[in-house]
Design a protein around this motif. Structure first.
Motif, PDB file in Angstrom:
ATOM      1  N   TRP A  31       0.832  -1.199   0.000  1.00 33.07           N
ATOM      2  CA  TRP A  31       0.000   0.000   0.000  1.00 33.07           C
ATOM      3  C   TRP A  31       0.872   1.257   0.000  1.00 33.07           C
ATOM      4  N   THR A  32       1.948   1.227   0.812  1.00 29.76           N
ATOM      5  CA  THR A  32       2.865   2.364   0.860  1.00 29.76           C
ATOM      6  C   THR A  32       3.574   2.546  -0.474  1.00 29.76           C
ATOM      7  N   VAL A  33       4.016   1.436  -1.069  1.00 33.54           N
ATOM      8  CA  VAL A  33       4.688   1.508  -2.370  1.00 33.54           C
ATOM      9  C   VAL A  33       3.738   2.084  -3.423  1.00 33.54           C
ATOM     10  N   GLY A  34       2.481   1.593  -3.432  1.00 37.87           N
ATOM     11  CA  GLY A  34       1.502   2.117  -4.378  1.00 37.87           C
ATOM     12  C   GLY A  34       1.216   3.585  -4.156  1.00 37.87           C
ATOM     13  N   GLY A  35       1.076   3.976  -2.880  1.00 35.73           N
ATOM     14  CA  GLY A  35       0.868   5.384  -2.569  1.00 35.73           C
ATOM     15  C   GLY A  35       2.042   6.239  -2.991  1.00 35.73           C
ATOM     16  N   ALA A  36       3.265   5.717  -2.778  1.00 27.26           N
ATOM     17  CA  ALA A  36       4.461   6.460  -3.183  1.00 27.26           C
ATOM     18  C   ALA A  36       4.495   6.668  -4.691  1.00 27.26           C
ATOM     19  N   LEU A  37       4.146   5.636  -5.439  1.00 28.95           N
ATOM     20  CA  LEU A  37       4.125   5.763  -6.901  1.00 28.95           C
ATOM     21  C   LEU A  37       3.113   6.809  -7.348  1.00 28.95           C
ATOM     22  N   CYS A  38       1.945   6.833  -6.691  1.00 28.32           N
ATOM     23  CA  CYS A  38       0.928   7.828  -7.036  1.00 28.32           C
ATOM     24  C   CYS A  38       1.406   9.246  -6.743  1.00 28.32           C
TER      25      CYS A  38
END
Length: 305
Positions: free
Chosen positions: A280-287
């Motif tokens: 979730w953190t990785v996905g949020g970071a990419l966004c």
């Protein structure tokens, strides 16, 4: 003949080194858990003040600044010092990578505030980038009404995580206001003078808050004291390097290289805290990175036309 740049890519190297110094400073903030974030901010102001005063004397800029810019300098000092307190608090309340990613949404807020206060153009693309950044923050925060009870992966309570989230968002907004004020002042004010207002207003602000909350305490061990000194020195070094980068390189490439802040935060969180960021953190970071990068590239293209 056109004068050739002495060292191509020097501005990007300055930016990379600045990102590293800022990330190391945030690591030390995370390590010093027994000292309140406001007190850390106060110590940083003291150490930076000791460095800035000789610089101002050497450059003969004075300590007040141009009469027409003093109101903006005061606002820059108040907003900047408050942003520093908030991001330090966020580092202590939540994982290092999460706080860094949320704070990196600053360019999106900068576009909004520049549209409001500087009458700069705000297009549908900018609104799209804003929504994309909000999506990234939601993926990191994982509100229960959307994700149910899927917050079990957090070592700290969700309420603590939420406090850190609000602090990181507050930092991003105030940092954006600071950038808008610096853009408003332009090159009419020496950057060291801008930092001077940052520390001379941040110190009394921190002291007042400490007396109100009753959290003042001297660090117990020599290692914590060393961390406090390094936080001040590394933070100042990062500020000077990013300024030098903007003097020799365009703002667009510098802003893109600034994404290394997030890379360093992920590396430090894994290496020093043995905590692998969730997907979730990785996905949020990419966004958030995609949103900030898109907003930066768009501004860069518009300014080059």
């Amino acid at each position: 003949a056109k004068k050739k740049a002495p060292c191509p890519g020097l501005g990007l190297f300055y930016t990379l080194l600045s990102a590293f110094l800022f990330s190391v400073a945030s690591l030390f903030v995370k390590k010093v858990q027994d000292i309140h974030a406001v007190e850390i901010s106060a110590f940083r102001c003291v150490f930076q003040m000791l460095v800035i005063i000789p610089c101002l004397i050497y450059r003969k800029t004075g300590f007040l600044g141009p009469k027409g810019q003093r109101v903006f300098l005061i606002l820059r000092g108040v907003f900047g010092s408050t942003a520093m307190i908030l991001i330090y608090y966020a580092y202590q309340m939540m994982p290092l990578a999460d706080a860094t990613v949320i704070a990196f949404s600053c360019p999106v807020f900068t576009s909004i505030f520049a549209w409001i206060f500087l009458k700069e153009k705000y297009s549908l693309w900018d609104a799209f980038f804003t929504l994309f950044a909000i999506t990234g923050v939601i993926l990191i925060v994982k509100p229960p009404f959307l994700f149910g009870s899927g917050t079990s992966g957090m070592n700290e309570g969700y309420s603590v995580h939420l406090k850190g989230t609000f602090a990181a968002i507050g930092h991003a907004m105030l940092a954006a206001m600071t950038l808008v004020i610096l853009r408003k002042m332009g090159k009419s004010v020496d950057y060291f003078l801008s930092i001077w207002y940052y520390v001379i207003l941040g110190l009394p602000e921190s002291i007042i808050i400490l007396f109100i909350i009753g959290e003042w305490s001297l660090p117990y061990c020599g290692l914590d004291r060393l961390f406090l000194i390094l936080i001040g020195l590394f933070g100042l070094g990062g500020q000077i390097l990013i300024t030098k980068a903007l003097q020799v390189e365009k703002a667009g490439p510098v802003a893109l290289m600034k994404t290394m802040d997030i890379v360093f935060a992920f590396i430090f969180q894994i290496a020093f805290f043995n905590r692998v960021p969730t997907w979730w953190t990785v996905g949020g970071a990419l966004c958030v990175v995609a949103s900030s990068t898109g907003a930066t590239i768009r501004k860069w293209v518009q300014s080059s036309k």
